[in-house]
Design an enzyme around this catalytic site. Sequence first.
Site, PDB file in Angstrom:
ATOM      1  CG  LEU A   1      -1.921  -1.110   1.404  1.00  0.00           C
ATOM      2  CD1 LEU A   1      -2.647  -0.958   2.740  1.00  0.00           C
ATOM      3  CD2 LEU A   1      -2.914  -1.129   0.268  1.00  0.00           C
ATOM      4  CG  ASP A   2       0.438   4.381  -2.862  1.00  0.00           C
ATOM      5  OD1 ASP A   2       1.281   3.609  -3.355  1.00  0.00           O
ATOM      6  OD2 ASP A   2      -0.451   4.943  -3.526  1.00  0.00           O
ATOM      7  CE  LYS A   3       5.160   8.934   4.839  1.00  0.00           C
ATOM      8  NZ  LYS A   3       6.016  10.131   4.674  1.00  0.00           N
TER       9      LYS A   3
END
Length: 351
Positions: free
Chosen positions: A152-154
């Site tokens: 998942l993106d940050k």
Amino acid sequence: MREADRSPDGGSFVYPVGDERGGERLDRFLAAEAAAAGANLSRTRLKGLIEAGLVSIDGATVKDASQAVRGGQVIGLNVPAAVDPTPLGEDIPLKIVFEDAHLLVLDKPAGLVVHPAAGHEAGTLVNALIAHCGASLSGIGGVRRPGIVHRLDKDTSGLLVVAKTDAAHQGLAKTFADHGKTLALAREYLAFVWGVPARPSGVVDAPLGRHAIDREKIAVVPASRGRHAVTHWRVIERFGEEASLIACRLETGRTHQIRVHMAHCGHPVLGDPVYAKGFKSKAARLPPEAQARLNALSRQALHAALLGFPHPVTGAAMRFESALPPDLQNLADALSVSGNPMPFVPILDRR
């Protein structure tokens, strides 16, 4: 170029900007200066250093790699000393929703980077997993990505599955690579987007690839140079005419897929600093409380709310749901036209 306090594997550098270099992007300017000095620093590495607060202009820290430099300015760059490529375990709290001998499913908070990268060498999910799992963590992903099957993106919150054994890693990798074609895989996200789609549901089938100019961004590109990407979406709730809550089901899993596909449709994700820049002025149309909640969000309003897959070893059906985290629930409540808090309803029951 002038330098100070240089060590064999790092150092502090100072780069005066000549008038002829004015107008260049900060990361491009630094990449050219570093290359001229024989330093092996890619633009990706430099962007990470900029975002980590290790670059300054005239003594003031900057974190925007796209900022233009001006003639007469002085750019400061601090390059950390090299570290052991093997991440170390760190005692970082994890919200684990399921765990057995083969895998664990966790609810990742926004702000937590999944694996070490330039500018994020520590404090990542991988560091936390090494401390939590010890030697049992699958090594198939390599020393920088042990146990990581998907990411998942940050600044995207929500559900993530991690492999603890190599057998689980192989099985999960096969499931995710299949994208639900023959193996049961369900991934749904909740996204707050600008505007109200004209239809209650739809499909975005548009190939994705690197942006032609800004190589740090993803864009819809011709099929000849992009990767197949499909997102199914449906409207869950409308907040007047200004915003909507939608559920997105991934048929493929490309970098920034939902963020780029929804922006391509004219409905970018609220709070997205990359793909919704042109919609910042729309915030003024939101109710005051919603404006305040959105300003406080400091991230894209995207949450991985549903994850379902067959257990890679036992074959048992696994299904997990995650309620909106407090920051997104507060945004939903403030956006609600009725003023009533929006209760979380299991996604599959919303059809």
